[in-house]
Design a protein around this motif. Structure first.
Motif: not given
Length: 380
Positions: A266-273, A315-317, A339-340, A345-346
């Motif tokens: 999953v491209d992290p930009r999918t969530v970020a944008y 707890s961070w990542g 991340w999971d 949730a997304y």
């Protein structure tokens, strides 16, 4: 000259703000320049910030005051001189269009008793006093002693006399309750129940809600006779977090076994944008916060999505995107699979039909807050 600047500002923001004549009459009655300190930080043309100095360049100072922009009035809780133009923004005069929007949603009527959380420069306390129509109708709380003192001087010079209190606005001010309206000028992630408890049934609370993921929103709540509040997100509003709710900064892992590496398709930009509705859904479902940043290292440009759990500073990542890669590195600290949880949730939000923020709402009770989709019965 000042009147011309006020009218030009009103014409600019009335083109897109829902605020009506009463709010703009308040803008005319309470000129903004009376509440802006001699030195501040304002937007520059290159998207950076510039120092505005009334004594050194009064024309530039006045132009900034009567533009639709935030004027930062404090850095690092007062520890850093504004002329340094670098540090954490900790107090400001909000953008006039955002002020107009919040006042529109608050709908103050003459005779209303108003509680304001965050006095700041004192300008909104003055606007609220004008809308409420009498001295003493507004109680305004400011956590910073120096900020409160300067606001008091500006209000006195303008001939406006709200009740000013120094303290943590999260506790409200029981002495003046019940309030018809509660106006909040700092970002909030968890709505303090004291505001609901101190408002009368039918009272309205308007606040900048910062969910932690995605965009920040305005939240308009109405208090019911059972001391519960329900409301929706009518627009956007981004404010500095209330001091008592500032997020803890992520800390380094304490032990090697706390560190976890994996990969994701999953491209992290999918969530970020993702659209604003996704941010509300992710925050409601996970309780996590995220920040997206562009960076560069020895391997070239990258984008990094930071994840953190405000309830657990250990707890961070991060999830890193690099051009040309098919999988993206996930680094997490702690036992929770951050991340999971975010990805789950997304895609739940996607399965709901990708609803926008207008379909979400919030209920606040003495037991806490919950975000829902469409109706309070559909809590996330």
């Amino acid at each position: 000259m000042t009147a011309d600047r006020v009218e030009a500002l009103i014409r600019e923001i009335s083109a897109f703000s829902p605020a009506g004549a009463r709010v703009y009459d308040a803008f005319r009655a309470v000129p903004r320049h009376l509440f802006i300190p001699p030195v501040g930080l304002a937007d520059a043309r290159d998207d950076s910030t510039r120092v505005i100095d009334r004594d050194a360049d009064p024309q530039d100072w006045m132009a900034a005051v009567y533009s639709d922009t935030v004027v930062v009035t404090q850095l690092d809780d007062g520890a850093t001189d504004l002329r340094a133009a670098a540090g954490d923004y900790t107090s400001s005069a909000s953008a006039p269009s955002t002020v107009a929007d919040l006042l529109h949603w608050l709908a103050v009527e003459p005779g209303h008793r108003v509680l304001e959380i965050g006095t700041g420069t004192g300008w909104t306390a003055a606007l609220l006093s004008h809308l409420a129509g009498q001295d003493g109708a507004v109680t305004s709380i400011e956590v910073d002693q120096a900020v409160a003192e300067q606001a008091g001087k500006s209000l006195a010079a303008a001939g406006i006399a709200p009740r000013l209190v120094v303290g943590d606005g999260a506790h409200g001010h029981q002495e003046g309750a019940p309030y018809d309206r509660v106006h909040v000028t700092c970002g909030v992630r968890h709505v303090p129940y004291a505001w609901i408890a101190q408002a009368r049934p039918g009272g309205v609370i308007v606040l900048p809600f910062r969910p932690g993921s995605g965009a920040d929103h305005a939240l308009r709540l109405t208090v019911t006779p059972d001391a519960t509040a329900h409301g929706r997100f009518p627009g956007f509003a981004s404010y500095m977090l209330m001091r008592s709710q500032r997020k803890l900064r992520p800390r380094a892992a304490r032990r090697p076994e706390d560190k976890h590496w994996s990969a994701t398709l999953v491209d992290p930009r999918t969530v970020a944008y993702a659209p604003a509705g996704a941010g509300l859904a992710i925050s409601a479902a996970t309780g996590l916060a995220s920040v997206y940043a562009h960076d560069q290292d020895e391997d070239g440009p990258l984008c990094r999505l930071w994840l953190s759990d405000p309830a657990d500073p250990y707890s961070w990542g991060t999830v890193e995107w690099r051009p040309g890669e098919n999988e993206y590195e996930v680094y997490q600290v702690g036992d929770r699979p951050l991340w999971d949880d975010v990805v789950d949730a997304y895609f739940r939000w996607v399965s709901w039909g990708e609803p926008g923020p207008e379909r979400f709402g919030m209920t606040v009770t003495a037991d806490g807050q919950r975000i829902w989709l469409d109706t309070p019965e559909h809590a996330i």
